[in-house]
Design an enzyme around this catalytic site. Structure first.
Site, PDB file in Angstrom:
ATOM      1  N   CYS A 176       0.808  -1.206   0.000  1.00 13.26           N
ATOM      2  CA  CYS A 176       0.000   0.000   0.000  1.00 13.26           C
ATOM      3  C   CYS A 176       0.844   1.260   0.000  1.00 13.26           C
ATOM      4  CB  CYS A 176      -0.919   0.022   1.222  1.00 13.26           C
ATOM      5  SG  CYS A 176      -0.098  -0.353   2.754  1.00 13.26           S
ATOM      6  N   GLY A 191      -1.398   0.594  -4.696  1.00 20.30           N
ATOM      7  CA  GLY A 191      -2.511  -0.220  -4.232  1.00 20.30           C
ATOM      8  C   GLY A 191      -3.808   0.187  -4.881  1.00 20.30           C
ATOM      9  N   TYR A 241      11.152  -1.278  -9.058  1.00 16.99           N
ATOM     10  CA  TYR A 241       9.800  -1.456  -9.587  1.00 16.99           C
ATOM     11  C   TYR A 241       8.713  -0.611  -8.934  1.00 16.99           C
ATOM     12  CZ  TYR A 241       5.358  -3.795 -10.638  1.00 16.99           C
ATOM     13  OH  TYR A 241       4.070  -4.049 -11.004  1.00 16.99           O
ATOM     14  N   ASN A 277       1.797   0.900   5.717  1.00 12.21           N
ATOM     15  CA  ASN A 277       2.419   0.288   4.551  1.00 12.21           C
ATOM     16  C   ASN A 277       3.442  -0.717   5.043  1.00 12.21           C
ATOM     17  OD1 ASN A 277       3.625  -0.364   2.089  1.00 12.21           O
ATOM     18  ND2 ASN A 277       4.975   1.414   2.143  1.00 12.21           N
ATOM     19  N   GLY A 278       3.306  -1.973   4.646  1.00 16.28           N
ATOM     20  CA  GLY A 278       4.265  -2.997   5.035  1.00 16.28           C
ATOM     21  C   GLY A 278       3.586  -4.233   5.578  1.00 16.28           C
TER      22      GLY A 278
END
Length: 508
Positions: free
Chosen positions: A23, A50, A267, A124-125
Site C-alpha cells: 500500500c 494499491g 519497480y 504500509n508494510g
C-alpha cells in the site's frame, strides 16, 4: 536448481503476475486548508501502490471522521464525501492486500477508540509477529474487525496508550513489540503522527506545505502533486508528531542497520519519485545501461514492458546503439476488478492490459526489457504475443537479479514455490517463457545503479534484515533453501506478554 513438482503454474495462469507492494500512505497537517482534498490528490499520486481499497480520515479538533471503501481513489470518494470531511489534519491509504485478506474491514485507515479519543491508522508494510499479540489482545477482550496485521498495531497502540495515558508512549511501546517492515501514519483529533520500522525497510518522507503545513507520504511524487517541498525522510525507528505546537521528533527505537527495500528502486516507486537525491527514472535508466554491458545481444529493436520496463529499455538501447521503439501498447483503463473472471477471461490474460504493435516488431529481432520475472506466466504470454505479431526473435532482459526468495515485509510473494527462479535454472526459465535468450542484471550491477546505502535484498539473496518467526514462515520455504538473519544464533527473539510490559514516562 531443477524443476520442483510443487511449483505449479496452473493456478496462476492468466492472473496478475506482477509484484505488488502492500500500500501507500499519506498524511497532512494544514489548519485552514482543505485537508481531505489534499489527501485525495496525494493518494492519486500513490495509486500505483494499491488498487484494492482507499480511505481518508480527518481530524477536526474534536473527533476523527473516516471514509473508506473498496476500489480506486476516484471510485471511493465523491465531491460530497470530500466536502463533508472538514478538519485541520488528515491521513489516507491505498491498499493492495497481502496480509489479512480483502473486503471493507481490511480497508484502511483502521480506527479505534482509546477511552473517549478516536485514532485512525494507515500502514504500509507487513508485520511478522502479530499472531501471538493478536491472540493476547483477544483474550483481554479487545475486539477485531479484520485479520490484518495493521489492525493489531492499531489496537496495540490503543492498549498501551490507555495504560500510560500518553499516545506517543503508546506508539513507542507498540513499536517495541512489533517486528517487520512498516511505515505508519496515525491521526487523532488534534495531532498527526508518523513512524517507521528501525531498519527503514518501507519508505516514508516529510514535506513542507507552505510555511505552516506539513505532509508525510510513501513517495516524493505525492509531495509534488500537492505542492509540498521535500524536507527529509522519516528516520528508521523515529516517531514524528505534528500538532499546533509544531513538529516534535523522538527516537522510538534505536536504528538498526539500514535495509530499505531495493525493489522500490527497481519497480514499486514512480519514475518521478526521488530517493537520496536521485530520481527513480535515472536509476532505472542506468540499470538498463548496466544490463546492456553485462548481457548484450545482436538485435534490431529494444522495447520496454510498460510502465516500469520503459526507462531501463531506453538505457539498454542507449548503451548498445540499438534503436529504441514502442512494441507494446498498454490499455491504461484496465483497473483491478472485484468481479470474478470466467476461465475464458483468465485465458485472455495479459491481452487485457497489453497488445503488441506489429508495425514495429514484425520481421525484427526484438530485445524485450522488463523489471522482473516472478511466476513467469506474464513473460510467457508477452513473448508469445510478440512472436505472433511477427517478431523473428525475442530476447528477454530483466533489470534486476532473479527473484528466488519470498518477501515477508510488504510484497505479495511470501511463498517460495510461487517463484519460478527458485524452481528453474535461467535456461529452464528461458525455455518456459519461449524467449530466444534470457539474462538478468547481476546484484553487483544493480548496486552500482542505486544510491549507496543499506538495502534489503532478501528476495534475491535470502538474507533477511528482520528474523521471521517460524510460526509465520512455516511452509513458505522450499526444501534446501536456508534463509539467513542478522546476528543469527538460531534463537528467535522473545517478546514479553502484552500485560507484562512496564510503561515508562513520556518524553518531552
Amino acid at each position: 536448481m531443477g524443476y520442483d513438482e510443487r511449483f505449479d503454474l496452473r493456478a496462476t495462469v492468466g492472473e496478475d503476475d506482477s509484484l505488488h507492494d502492500e500500500c501507500g500512505v499519506f498524511g497532512v497537517w494544514a489548519p485552514g486548508r482543505d485537508v481531505a482534498r489534499i489527501t485525495y490528490f496525494g493518494l492519486h499520486a500513490l495509486q500505483h501502490r494499491g488498487q484494492e481499497s482507499a480511505g481518508i480520515a480527518v481530524g477536526n479538533g474534536r473527533s476523527v471522521l473516516v471514509r473508506k471503501d473498496r476500489g480506486l481513489v476516484s471510485q471511493v470518494f465523491t465531491d460530497a464525501d470530500l466536502s463533508a470531511l472538514n478538519g485541520k489534519a488528515a491521513i489516507g491509504h491505498v491498499r493492495y492486500g497481502t496480509a489479512g485478506g480483502g473486503g471493507f474491514d481490511a480497508a484502511q485507515p483502521h480506527f479505534s477508540l482509546i477511552d473517549d479519543v478516536t485514532i485512525a491508522l494507515a500502514h504500509n508494510g507487513t508485520l511478522v509477529n502479530t499472531t501471538g499479540v493478536r491472540r493476547e489482545l483477544v483474550q483481554m477482550g479487545v475486539p477485531f474487525r479484520s485479520e490484518t496485521d495493521s489492525e493489531v498495531a492499531c489496537e496495540l497502540i490503543g492498549y498501551f496508550t490507555k495504560k500510560s495515558g500518553h499516545l506517543r508512549v503508546g506508539i513507542r511501546h507498540a513499536m517495541q513489540m512489533i517486528e517487520g517492515g512498516y511505515a505508519m501514519v496515525l491521526l487523532r483529533e488534534n495531532a498527526l503522527y508518523a513512524f517507521r520500522d528501525p531498519n527503514g525497510i518501507r519508505p516514508l518522507v516529510i514535506g513542507a506545505l507552505g510555511t505552516e503545513g506539513w505532509v508525510v507520504a510513501s513517495e516524493t511524487c505525492a509531495l509534488d502533486i500537492v505542492g509540498a517541498t521535500f524536507v527529509r525522510d522519516v528516520r528508521p525507528g523515529e516517531i514524528v508528531r505534528i500538532s499546533d505546537g509544531g513538529i516534535l521528533s523522538e527516537q522510538g527505537l534505536e536504528p538498526r542497520p539500514e535495509a530499505q527495500c531495493i525493489f522500490e528502486d527497481v519497480y514499486f516507486s514512480r519514475p518521478d519519485t526521488v530517493i537520496r537525491g536521485r530520481s527513480i527514472y535515472s536509476m532505472r535508466y542506468e540499470m538498463g545501461r548496466q544490463l546492456a554491458r553485462e548481457a548484450p545481444v545482436d538485435a534490431d529493436l529494444v522495447i520496454g514492458v510498460p510502465d516500469s520496463g520503459m526507462p531501463p529499455a531506453e538505457g539498454y538501447a542507449a548503451q548498445t546503439g540499438i534503436p529504441f521503439g514502442e512494441g507494446l501498447i498498454k490499455n491504461r483503463y484496465v483497473a483491478r476488478t472485484f468481479i470474478q473472471p470466467t476461465q475464458e477471461m483468465r485465458e485472455m490474460g495479459v491481452r487485457m492490459k497489453l497488445n503488441a504493435l506489429s508495425d514495429n516488431v514484425a520481421g525484427r529481432r526484438v530485445v524485450m526489457v522488463d523489471d522482473s520475472i516472478v511466476r513467469g506466466t506474464t513473460s510467457k504470454q508477452i513473448v508469445r504475443m510478440l512472436k505472433e505479431a511477427g517478431a523473428t526473435e525475442v530476447h528477454v532482459r530483466i533489470n534486476c537479479p532473479e527473484v528466488k526468495w519470498p518477501c515477508f515485509y510488504g510484497i505479495d510473494t511470501d511463498v517460495q514455490r510461487q517463484l519460478i527462479s527458485a524452481n528453474k535454472s535461467v535456461e529452464e526459465v528461458r525455455d518456459y517463457i519461449g524467449a530466444d535468450s534470457l539474462a538478468f542484471l547481476s546484484l553487483e550491477g544493480l548496486r552500482r545503479c542505486v544510491p549507496e546505502c543499506g538495502y534489503c535484498d532478501a528476495c534475491y539473496t535470502g538474507r533477511y534484515p528482520v528474523r521471521i518467526p517460524e510460526a509465520f514462515s512455516a511452509g513458505k520455504f522450499l526444501d534446501g533453501f536456508a534463509p539467513t538473519f542478522p546476528y543469527d544464533d538460531g534463537e528467535e527473539a522473545s517478546v514479553p506478554p502484552v500485560e507484562d510490559v512496564r510503561m515508562d514516562a513520556p518524553r518531552d
